[in-house]
Design an enzyme around this catalytic site. Structure first.
Site, PDB file in Angstrom:
ATOM      1  N   PRO A 130      26.212  85.077  63.689  1.00 59.66           N
ATOM      2  CA  PRO A 130      25.383  84.829  64.789  1.00 59.66           C
ATOM      3  C   PRO A 130      26.008  83.687  65.836  1.00 59.66           C
ATOM      4  CG  PRO A 130      24.643  83.423  62.957  1.00 59.66           C
ATOM      5  CD  PRO A 130      25.953  84.446  62.663  1.00 59.66           C
ATOM      6  N   CYS A 131      26.770  84.074  66.844  1.00 62.14           N
ATOM      7  CA  CYS A 131      27.475  83.161  67.672  1.00 62.14           C
ATOM      8  C   CYS A 131      26.233  82.709  68.865  1.00 62.14           C
ATOM      9  CB  CYS A 131      28.193  83.878  68.612  1.00 62.14           C
ATOM     10  SG  CYS A 131      30.001  83.931  67.921  1.00 62.14           S
ATOM     11  N   HIS A 132      25.089  83.350  68.825  1.00 64.04           N
ATOM     12  CA  HIS A 132      23.916  82.953  69.646  1.00 64.04           C
ATOM     13  C   HIS A 132      23.359  81.518  69.083  1.00 64.04           C
ATOM     14  CE1 HIS A 132      22.051  85.398  66.324  1.00 64.04           C
ATOM     15  NE2 HIS A 132      21.285  84.450  66.377  1.00 64.04           N
TER      16      HIS A 132
END
Length: 186
Positions: A130-132
């Site tokens: 989850p780079c978000h």
């Protein structure tokens, strides 16, 4: 915000499955044993899984879309440099509903925030890794997410709202191009 054509960001390959979600789609690529790539796509009709692993990826991605606290258990093909894999491992450890800044991650990795951002931009498994959940120190998107913004694909941080982290009001700006003039994160 500068936008880039979808073709310049997504590989020109076939998907083993496409999941339709409100406002975007996810393309899944895999071999018999591992997920090799997941891409954000413009909204489009779903494509049924053509392998059992693609079917499991669809099941898990749909479970995540219904419950952002869902924990993935997909076999991901190792890719990237040793540094990128270290960054992705740290990102995968960020709990649902929490964020970390590029700078904070960079300190734990004894590297520069820009290098962390570049590793985020090279992430072949968005949503699963989850780079978000990685943001700029002031709460904004940061460079790599700005680069990856494309028409038709939502801002990945919108998902943070569903994970229990409300975006900061200063991050919200009116979107004059949206028919309803909706807010979006900038």
């Amino acid at each position: 915000t500068q936008s880039y054509p979808m073709e310049s960001l997504m590989p020109d390959t076939a998907y083993n499955a496409i999941i339709s979600a409100p406002g975007f789609s996810l393309g899944v690529q895999c071999n018999d044993d591992e997920i090799t790539r997941i891409d954000f796509l413009e909204p489009q009709a779903g494509q049924p899984a053509n392998t059992s692993l693609a079917g499991e990826a669809v099941r898990q991605l749909q479970a995540y879309l219904l419950n952002p606290s869902f924990e993935f258990g997909l076999p991901l093909r190792p890719s990237g440099t040793a540094f990128q894999r270290r960054v992705w491992s740290r990102i995968a450890a960020i709990p649902s509903g929490e964020t970390n800044s590029y700078g904070q991650l960079a300190k734990t990795l004894n590297n520069a925030p820009r290098a962390v951002g570049q590793a985020c931009g090279a992430n072949p498994f968005p949503v699963v890794v989850p780079c978000h959940r990685v943001i700029a120190s002031g709460g904004g998107l940061g460079g790599f997410l700005q680069l990856r913004r494309v028409p038709g694909v939502p801002d990945p941080r919108v998902g943070l709202d569903r994970q229990g982290r409300r975006p900061l009001e200063r991050d919200l700006q009116r979107d004059p191009g949206h028919p309803a003039g909706r807010h979006h994160l900038e």
